[in-house]
Scaffold this motif. Structure first.
Motif, PDB file in Angstrom:
ATOM      1  N   THR A 135     -26.061 116.989 -34.246  1.00  0.00           N
ATOM      2  CA  THR A 135     -25.202 118.521 -34.093  1.00  0.00           C
ATOM      3  C   THR A 135     -24.815 118.449 -32.760  1.00  0.00           C
ATOM      4  N   VAL A 136     -24.070 119.665 -32.504  1.00  0.00           N
ATOM      5  CA  VAL A 136     -23.670 119.949 -30.917  1.00  0.00           C
ATOM      6  C   VAL A 136     -24.763 120.006 -30.166  1.00  0.00           C
ATOM      7  N   THR A 137     -26.102 120.545 -30.729  1.00  0.00           N
ATOM      8  CA  THR A 137     -27.359 120.586 -29.720  1.00  0.00           C
ATOM      9  C   THR A 137     -28.116 119.177 -29.744  1.00  0.00           C
ATOM     10  N   SER A 138     -28.268 118.786 -30.774  1.00  0.00           N
ATOM     11  CA  SER A 138     -28.937 117.356 -30.808  1.00  0.00           C
ATOM     12  C   SER A 138     -28.156 116.001 -30.313  1.00  0.00           C
ATOM     13  N   ALA A 139     -26.956 115.809 -30.108  1.00  0.00           N
ATOM     14  CA  ALA A 139     -26.377 114.927 -29.699  1.00  0.00           C
ATOM     15  C   ALA A 139     -26.599 114.620 -28.187  1.00  0.00           C
ATOM     16  N   PRO A 140     -26.428 115.447 -27.389  1.00  0.00           N
ATOM     17  CA  PRO A 140     -26.476 115.274 -25.985  1.00  0.00           C
ATOM     18  C   PRO A 140     -28.204 115.259 -25.847  1.00  0.00           C
ATOM     19  N   ARG A 141     -28.837 115.759 -26.595  1.00  0.00           N
ATOM     20  CA  ARG A 141     -30.497 115.639 -26.185  1.00  0.00           C
ATOM     21  C   ARG A 141     -30.887 114.455 -26.601  1.00  0.00           C
ATOM     22  N   ARG A 142     -30.323 113.877 -27.728  1.00  0.00           N
ATOM     23  CA  ARG A 142     -30.717 112.475 -28.276  1.00  0.00           C
ATOM     24  C   ARG A 142     -30.400 111.448 -26.976  1.00  0.00           C
ATOM     25  N   VAL A 143     -29.193 111.605 -26.312  1.00  0.00           N
ATOM     26  CA  VAL A 143     -28.700 110.606 -25.241  1.00  0.00           C
ATOM     27  C   VAL A 143     -29.710 110.681 -24.143  1.00  0.00           C
ATOM     28  N   LYS A 144     -30.276 112.029 -23.818  1.00  0.00           N
ATOM     29  CA  LYS A 144     -30.965 112.414 -22.865  1.00  0.00           C
ATOM     30  C   LYS A 144     -32.530 111.757 -22.805  1.00  0.00           C
ATOM     31  N   LEU A 145     -32.895 111.856 -23.927  1.00  0.00           N
ATOM     32  CA  LEU A 145     -34.133 111.027 -24.407  1.00  0.00           C
ATOM     33  C   LEU A 145     -34.236 109.708 -24.124  1.00  0.00           C
ATOM     34  N   LEU A 146     -33.122 109.087 -24.356  1.00  0.00           N
ATOM     35  CA  LEU A 146     -32.845 107.708 -24.054  1.00  0.00           C
ATOM     36  C   LEU A 146     -33.140 107.233 -22.805  1.00  0.00           C
ATOM     37  N   ALA A 147     -32.803 108.347 -21.941  1.00  0.00           N
ATOM     38  CA  ALA A 147     -32.854 108.211 -20.461  1.00  0.00           C
ATOM     39  C   ALA A 147     -34.201 108.700 -19.868  1.00  0.00           C
ATOM     40  N   GLU A 148     -35.001 108.747 -20.760  1.00  0.00           N
ATOM     41  CA  GLU A 148     -36.531 109.178 -20.181  1.00  0.00           C
ATOM     42  C   GLU A 148     -37.508 108.049 -21.039  1.00  0.00           C
ATOM     43  N   PRO A 149     -38.792 107.905 -20.355  1.00  0.00           N
ATOM     44  CA  PRO A 149     -39.807 106.845 -20.707  1.00  0.00           C
ATOM     45  C   PRO A 149     -39.738 107.060 -22.448  1.00  0.00           C
ATOM     46  N   CYS A 150     -39.701 105.651 -23.124  1.00  0.00           N
ATOM     47  CA  CYS A 150     -39.945 105.747 -24.306  1.00  0.00           C
ATOM     48  C   CYS A 150     -41.215 106.298 -25.195  1.00  0.00           C
ATOM     49  N   LYS A 151     -40.898 106.955 -26.219  1.00  0.00           N
ATOM     50  CA  LYS A 151     -42.082 107.437 -26.890  1.00  0.00           C
ATOM     51  C   LYS A 151     -42.373 106.824 -28.211  1.00  0.00           C
ATOM     52  N   VAL A 152     -43.654 107.281 -28.705  1.00  0.00           N
ATOM     53  CA  VAL A 152     -44.125 106.709 -29.937  1.00  0.00           C
ATOM     54  C   VAL A 152     -43.116 106.232 -31.089  1.00  0.00           C
ATOM     55  N   ASN A 153     -42.153 107.343 -31.346  1.00  0.00           N
ATOM     56  CA  ASN A 153     -40.992 107.027 -32.325  1.00  0.00           C
ATOM     57  C   ASN A 153     -39.998 106.247 -31.846  1.00  0.00           C
ATOM     58  N   ASP A 154     -39.876 105.598 -30.517  1.00  0.00           N
ATOM     59  CA  ASP A 154     -38.784 105.074 -30.138  1.00  0.00           C
ATOM     60  C   ASP A 154     -38.780 103.724 -30.591  1.00  0.00           C
ATOM     61  N   THR A 155     -37.770 103.066 -31.296  1.00  0.00           N
ATOM     62  CA  THR A 155     -37.842 101.680 -31.845  1.00  0.00           C
ATOM     63  C   THR A 155     -37.914 100.686 -30.314  1.00  0.00           C
ATOM     64  N   MET A 156     -37.230 101.157 -29.368  1.00  0.00           N
ATOM     65  CA  MET A 156     -37.061 100.112 -28.309  1.00  0.00           C
ATOM     66  C   MET A 156     -38.335 100.118 -27.481  1.00  0.00           C
ATOM     67  N   ALA A 157     -39.218 100.895 -27.747  1.00  0.00           N
ATOM     68  CA  ALA A 157     -40.562 100.873 -26.754  1.00  0.00           C
ATOM     69  C   ALA A 157     -41.203  99.604 -27.320  1.00  0.00           C
ATOM     70  N   LYS A 158     -40.702  98.727 -28.615  1.00  0.00           N
ATOM     71  CA  LYS A 158     -41.493  97.364 -28.700  1.00  0.00           C
ATOM     72  C   LYS A 158     -40.863  96.446 -27.683  1.00  0.00           C
ATOM     73  N   VAL A 159     -39.754  96.886 -27.094  1.00  0.00           N
ATOM     74  CA  VAL A 159     -38.957  95.950 -26.196  1.00  0.00           C
ATOM     75  C   VAL A 159     -39.155  96.420 -24.471  1.00  0.00           C
ATOM     76  N   LEU A 160     -39.350  97.728 -24.495  1.00  0.00           N
ATOM     77  CA  LEU A 160     -39.179  98.326 -23.178  1.00  0.00           C
ATOM     78  C   LEU A 160     -40.610  98.989 -22.709  1.00  0.00           C
ATOM     79  N   GLY A 161     -41.682  98.933 -23.505  1.00  0.00           N
ATOM     80  CA  GLY A 161     -42.718  99.607 -23.327  1.00  0.00           C
ATOM     81  C   GLY A 161     -42.290 101.126 -23.276  1.00  0.00           C
ATOM     82  N   GLU A 162     -42.966 101.610 -21.994  1.00  0.00           N
ATOM     83  CA  GLU A 162     -42.868 102.937 -21.558  1.00  0.00           C
ATOM     84  C   GLU A 162     -41.381 103.192 -20.820  1.00  0.00           C
ATOM     85  N   ASN A 163     -40.575 102.100 -20.658  1.00  0.00           N
ATOM     86  CA  ASN A 163     -39.494 102.293 -19.624  1.00  0.00           C
ATOM     87  C   ASN A 163     -38.327 102.890 -20.515  1.00  0.00           C
ATOM     88  N   PRO A 164     -37.532 103.571 -19.689  1.00  0.00           N
ATOM     89  CA  PRO A 164     -36.236 104.282 -20.485  1.00  0.00           C
ATOM     90  C   PRO A 164     -35.323 103.105 -20.845  1.00  0.00           C
TER      91      PRO A 164
END
Length: 304
Positions: A135-164
């Motif tokens: 949505t107009v709210t969740s789209a920029p918020r989703r990108v912002k989360l990708l620039a923060e440390p990976c969290k439990v639901n982030d697929t790329m945490a398997k590769v990056l650990g806690e790194n953004p």
């Protein structure tokens, strides 16, 4: 968001029954889009040829380390993006039932159907409900989360650990320009898709009044999708018989899409495409189950 229309999503990718929705099945014409020139800027979707060395799509490690880079290269070529990050995916099978796939005639007896990807989440059902991923709210918020440390639901945490996933300087540059959230959808079986294909709604036929905000509640965050009110104005398109060497580019958000663009002089017509799997009445009763992968990406593009 109202907090009245939502679904809870588990860490294995499976959704609860939705709250606050009333699903209505509607018959609509769906046009064969092959050769019609549909594109990302005008319509929010496109079919492209994408010949690659195919991987084991039921192996999470191969998806993340081999297929994600292929998707990123494809989008840089097709969109002119200066940087692309693949960050999530789903494997879907038409033999899996859910609140989004309740059709009793869909083949349910695929005996070799695995319950989950090796090292990854469960295989999930096709999304047989008209929706937009952001949505107009969740789209920029989703990108912002990708620039923060990976969290439990982030697929790329398997590769990056806690790194953004996205470095801070790239995020700042990208969000000050044009960014798009684009899914890359493909068939992962040798047989062409016959069962529950993907349909896209031409973005030019969608109006702001059609949008209904729908929350997706994760363990560590809340996302938002758009559901749709039905209107005969919507024009639906699909690509019959898709093979593994083809891919659909599905634009799920464009910061410079006309509907919500800050600068109406520097925008493109298509903001996003509603989409849904659908029951094709021409499908043979003995057609094989559909297996597909969609990879979610964020692409940073030059300004218009």
């Amino acid at each position: 968001a109202t907090g009245k229309v939502f679904v809870d999503r588990q860490t294995d990718g499976v959704d609860s029954e939705p709250v606050g929705t009333e699903d209505v099945a509607v018959e609509v014409p769906v046009e064969n889009g092959r050769g019609k020139g549909y594109n990302l800027d005008e319509n929010a979707f496109a079919l492209v040829e994408h010949k690659i060395d195919h991987i084991d799509y039921l192996n999470e490690e191969e998806i993340l380390n081999k297929y994600y880079p292929e998707v990123e290269k494809l989008l840089m070529k097709e969109t002119g993006a200066w940087k692309v990050f693949a960050f999530d995916h789903n494997i879907r099978c038409s033999g899996v039932g859910s609140w989004m796939n309740k059709d009793e005639s869909v083949k349910q007896d695929d005996s070799d159907k695995p319950e989950e990807i090796s090292g990854g989440s469960k295989i999930v059902s096709p999304a047989g409900i008209v929706h937009g991923d952001y949505t107009v709210t969740s789209a920029p918020r989703r990108v912002k989360l990708l620039a923060e440390p990976c969290k439990v639901n982030d697929t790329m945490a398997k590769v990056l650990g806690e790194n953004p996933l996205i470095p801070g300087d790239v995020y700042e540059k990208g969000m000050n320009g044009r960014y798009c959230l684009i899914n890359v959808w493909r068939n992962i079986k040798e047989e062409p898709v016959q069962t529950m294909p993907l349909a896209m709604c031409d973005s030019k036929t969608v109006a702001p009044d059609d949008l209904i905000t729908f929350e997706v509640r994760y363990q560590d965050r809340t996302g938002e999708n758009y559901l749709a009110t039905h209107t005969e104005r919507h024009k639906w398109v699909y690509y019959p018989g898709m093979v593994r060497d083809e891919a659909i580019l599905l634009k799920c958000w464009d910061s410079h899409g006309e509907t919500f663009a800050k600068d109406k002089e520097k925008c493109v017509p298509a903001t996003f495409s509603y989409h849904s799997a659908f029951k094709d009445p021409t499908t043979s009763p003995d057609a094989p189950a559909r297996y597909s992968i969609e990879v979610r990406t964020v692409a940073f593009l030059p300004d218009l």
